[in-house]
Design an enzyme around this catalytic site. Structure first.
Site: not given
Length: 280
Positions: A77, A196
């Site tokens: 992440c 991302c």
């Protein structure tokens, strides 16, 4: 309470589903190991949360994976890597267990980008939290001081992916809008990092909308290569990893919802268990 000392799986953590793209890249390269994926879906998204909240949530998830037998955890992440990784590495691990490791996804990408850009101008497309943290700029310029880094936040992209709308005309509109914004800020950019882990699912739209000759970097391959190199350099950690080729999935939210959304990322059905990530 001491953590299990016997060999265990590699843990992969994400606030939601995007880390599945990182897990997929790692398993493609290193299929022999056992893996454990934890999605904190009940508290996602992390992108707009404060540094302190992201740190606390990420720390809780790392502790959960340690307690479930992981000696090595990958923060799949970008927001967690940007806002929590350094604090966990420097503040927590020495007290919790100095032999366990937590690695992120930003450093492996930064290490590679300097070898790819010719103009020395790099763009970052990421969540608001990752852009505001300046983590990519800091890591890249630490390694390659001559590289100019420009970032643009893409607040709707992750939601579009999770809604299963990555191939829709609406997705194309929002992808084009942010890429155009990035290129207006610096027309010399020749390499764009998808900062991302959701964004690789928008790859066809991204490729269509970037100017000719601009290279797109999705992180899965780079993180996998970096992990393989890490394990090669640290045989003491490699010996603590079980090798059964298995993967178990855990979520803090609804199991059914996780199964449905994971199918978008992995194109297969997965078995998932609900877990509580307690405050600590």
């Amino acid at each position: 309470m001491p953590f299990p000392s016997s060999p265990g799986p590699i843990g992969v953590f994400d606030s939601g589903y995007g880390g599945l793209t990182i897990l997929h890249g790692i398993r493609q390269l290193l299929p022999q190991y056992d893996y454990m994926y934890l999605g904190d879906n009940a508290r996602a998204p992390y992108g707009s949360r404060s540094f302190e909240v992201v740190y606390q949530f990420t720390r809780q998830a790392v502790l959960k994976l340690f307690s479930m037998g992981c000696h090595l955890v990958i923060l799949g992440c970008n927001t967690a890597s940007a806002k929590a990784l350094r604090s966990i590495q420097q503040r927590d691990l020495p007290m919790l267990d100095p032999d366990r490791r937590v690695l992120g996804v930003i450093r492996p990408t930064a290490e590679e980008v300097g070898n790819l850009t010719k103009t020395r101008h790099v763009g970052i497309l990421a969540t608001e939290g990752t852009i505001k943290s300046n983590s990519y700029k800091i890591e890249i310029q630490k390694l390659f001081p001559d590289v100019e880094v420009t970032g643009v936040a893409c607040p709707l992209w992750a939601a579009i992916v999770e809604a299963g709308e990555a191939d829709s005309p609406g997705a194309d509109y929002f992808v084009k809008k942010r890429i155009d914004q990035l290129m207006r800020k610096d027309s010399l950019i020749d390499t764009v990092i998808l900062g991302c882990t959701h964004y690789p699912l928008l790859m066809s739209s991204v490729v269509k909308n970037v100017p000719d000759g601009v290279r797109i970097m999705a992180q899965g391959t780079y993180v996998a290569d970096s992990l393989a190199d890490y394990l090669n350099r640290h045989p003491e950690m490699e010996q603590k990893l079980t090798q059964g080729g298995t993967c178990h999935y855990f979520t803090t939210e609804s199991e059914e919802r996780f199964r449905e959304t994971a199918r978008i990322f992995l194109h297969e059905d997965v078995n998932v268990q609900h877990v509580e990530v307690t405050t600590s």
